[in-house]
Design an enzyme around this catalytic site. Structure first.
Site, PDB file in Angstrom:
ATOM      1  N   GLU A  49       0.854  -1.185   0.000  1.00 29.98           N
ATOM      2  CA  GLU A  49       0.000   0.000   0.000  1.00 29.98           C
ATOM      3  C   GLU A  49       0.898   1.245   0.000  1.00 29.98           C
ATOM      4  O   GLU A  49       1.928   1.284   0.659  1.00 29.98           O
ATOM      5  CB  GLU A  49      -0.873  -0.023   1.251  1.00 29.98           C
ATOM      6  CG  GLU A  49      -1.754   1.190   1.458  1.00 29.98           C
ATOM      7  CD  GLU A  49      -2.399   1.188   2.832  1.00 29.98           C
ATOM      8  OE1 GLU A  49      -3.537   1.684   2.946  1.00 29.98           O
ATOM      9  OE2 GLU A  49      -1.775   0.703   3.792  1.00 29.98           O
ATOM     10  N   LYS A  76      -9.700   0.288  -1.943  1.00 31.65           N
ATOM     11  CA  LYS A  76      -9.902  -0.087  -0.547  1.00 31.65           C
ATOM     12  C   LYS A  76     -11.307   0.259  -0.097  1.00 31.65           C
ATOM     13  O   LYS A  76     -11.779   1.391  -0.267  1.00 31.65           O
ATOM     14  CB  LYS A  76      -8.871   0.637   0.321  1.00 31.65           C
ATOM     15  CG  LYS A  76      -8.824   0.201   1.770  1.00 31.65           C
ATOM     16  CD  LYS A  76      -7.675   0.905   2.488  1.00 31.65           C
ATOM     17  CE  LYS A  76      -7.524   0.481   3.927  1.00 31.65           C
ATOM     18  NZ  LYS A  76      -6.399   1.169   4.594  1.00 31.65           N
ATOM     19  N   CYS A  84      -4.378  -3.408   4.097  1.00 35.85           N
ATOM     20  CA  CYS A  84      -4.033  -2.901   5.418  1.00 35.85           C
ATOM     21  C   CYS A  84      -5.151  -3.091   6.434  1.00 35.85           C
ATOM     22  O   CYS A  84      -5.401  -4.186   6.910  1.00 35.85           O
ATOM     23  CB  CYS A  84      -3.616  -1.429   5.296  1.00 35.85           C
ATOM     24  SG  CYS A  84      -2.786  -0.766   6.770  1.00 35.85           S
TER      25      CYS A  84
END
Length: 532
Positions: free
Chosen positions: A286, A347, A397
């Protein structure tokens, strides 16, 4: 008239105790000391729970923490249970969430810890009510699962970071993840701890409740396999490192991109020299390119150079500015060595106090640093990437902490999970180790190998049984290459999804309702008798 007054003799003065109306009352002292002792034990229990989390391999501290919580809640009133629970939550959450304030200060860390502690206090108030019932440890463990379910959606869209399961990647409970996911592990740990407390009072009841979860975890171990039913894939995880830790790493975005390009080119040289296997796919972290490659030709050229050199598709974590609203998206771009960018994943679960700032105008009153948090917009599509022989689920994440987000990406047809992450924003805190433990739980839960690729560490290769076969150090450039099994079949936990959490939550709430009803009925029945 004779006086009836008699002067006390010497014997009277020796034998009879002196009248001291102002002396401290022993029962009163005990009434003060016992709550203070319970308060101290509540904080200590929360502290044990924190110590059970990585990087410490002290998973067995967690049931001990619940044993202390069970002691302080035993036959207490709901109000006392709430207070003790808040203290327990503060002892647990305050050190666990220290990383949230690493670069934005106390304004994020302490309010978030307090909010989580208050939610724990609500559940412990309910636990105090059911502590007077038969099979109390069972219902109390169910109510803990209910608390974790609540924290999964509130506050700020959910913050499930303190799930007990995430502290158990080394423990005997881990195999339970393949049967009922993270909620089943949390239930088993809590039941063991509460069972230990009740074993002191009733060993015939408490001992079986304490031992059964451990036996179930050991019995489930053979179900956690690494059968490569869909073949294998050689995967590379690139950790290019960042110029410096903290939010300011973004000011050197080009340096971060160059670091990852450089480390990929070095891996390509190792492959050409026969020092490393040729990867079928490459995972970048990321924020490995915070320069939008769709708008910046130089960034696109660098990524393209790396993909052509390594001769494999690269999943590139990038910040992409949407052309419609001009707002950023945390995106993973699938970069083909021949065709360039061919697919994207945005995301879906954004991190509060980082990518977004809840109640920004309110918190700005206390600190201007809140404006360093982003204004990112979430995605909605769980579909991952087809990369070589693998179908890769992408969970970026923070998303790895959410049961439903990871499950949706696996159900999209994946046989491998990738966790691109950027932990540089949290420096040398324990956050990266806590997140790696989540990845290990997800590997067992869904029966998939997991590739964790971090900008600054810790990157890791996780087998479907949760074991870590390779890992990097913090703030060190590195590349991990491994041939991993691709699992086509799904685990029971993947198939049934949130049902274990719903059933356990419903059982706890039902036990609470029945306890309140029984108490109300008893008070009603005792009322006329007391009046008579």
């Amino acid at each position: 008239m004779r006086s009836v007054y008699r002067v006390p003799s010497y014997a009277d003065r020796v034998v009879a105790p002196p009248i001291t109306p102002d002396a401290p009352d022993a029962p009163a002292r005990r009434r003060v000391r016992l709550p203070l002792l319970r308060m101290a034990l509540a904080v200590a229990g929360g502290g044990l729970l924190y110590l059970s989390f990585p990087p410490r391999p002290l998973w067995w501290f967690a049931p001990l923490g619940f044993a202390l919580l069970g002691y302080v809640l035993n036959e207490r009133r709901a109000r006392a249970g709430f207070g003790y629970g808040v203290l327990f939550g503060l002892g647990f959450m305050t050190p666990l969430l220290r990383w949230t304030g690493e670069f934005v200060g106390l304004v994020a860390w302490l309010p978030l810890a307090l909010a989580c502690a208050v939610l724990i206090g609500i559940s412990t108030a309910a636990m105090a009510v059911v502590s007077k019932t038969r099979l109390a440890p069972l219902w109390m463990a169910c109510l803990w699962v209910a608390d974790e379910a609540l924290r999964g959606v509130f506050p700020f869209g959910g913050f499930p970071w303190g799930k007990i399961a995430f502290g158990q990647p080394e423990g005997w409970y881990l195999p339970l993840a393949s049967l009922g996911g993270a909620p089943l592990i949390s239930f088993a740990v809590a039941l063991t701890g509460f069972g230990l407390t009740w074993a002191v009072r009733n060993w015939k009841l408490g001992v079986p409740l304490a031992v059964l979860p451990l036996v179930a975890g050991l019995a489930a171990t053979p179900l956690v396999g690494t059968n490569p039913s869909a073949g294998t894939a050689t995967v590379a995880a690139i950790q290019g490192n960042v110029p410096r830790a903290g939010l300011d790493f973004n000011s050197q975005r080009r340096a971060v991109l160059n670091n990852h390009v450089k480390r990929t080119l070095e891996l390509a040289q190792d492959v050409a020299a026969g020092k490393a296997k040729q990867p079928d796919l490459v995972i970048w972290p990321e924020n490995s390119s915070d320069i939008d490659p769709f708008r910046n030709v130089d960034a696109a050229d660098e990524i393209d150079k790396a993909a052509r050199a390594i001769k494999a598709p690269i999943a590139v974590g990038a910040v992409v500015i949407d052309r419609n609203d001009n707002l950023p998206r945390n995106t993973v771009v699938l970069w083909d060595p021949e065709k360039g960018p061919i697919d994207t994943y945005t995301k879906r679960q954004l991190q509060p106090f980082g990518e977004t700032m809840p109640f920004r105008s309110f918190f700005r009153i206390f600190s201007k640093t809140v404006d360093r948090a982003g204004v990112f917009q979430p995605g909605s599509d769980p579909e991952g990437f087809a990369m070589g022989p693998a179908k890769v689920a992408i969970d970026t994440c923070y998303e790895v902490a959410f049961d439903g987000v990871v499950r949706d990406s696996v159900l999209a047809g994946s046989n491998l999970i990738a966790i691109p992450t950027n932990n540089a924003t949290f420096g040398y805190t324990e956050m990266t180790y806590q997140q790696l433990s989540m990845s290990r739980v997800r590997a067992v839960e869904h029966g998939r190998a997991v590739v964790v690729s971090a900008t600054s560490g810790v990157s890791a290769i996780v087998q479907p049984n949760g074991s870590v076969t390779q890992r990097t150090e913090l703030f060190t450039p590195d590349a991990l290459v491994a041939t991993l099994p691709l699992r086509g079949e799904t685990t029971l936990a993947t198939r049934i999804g949130a049902w274990p959490e719903w059933v356990l939550t419903a059982a706890g709430v039902l036990a609470l309702a029945l306890s309140l009803y029984a108490r109300r009925r008893k008070d009603t029945d005792d009322g006329p008798a007391g009046a008579a």
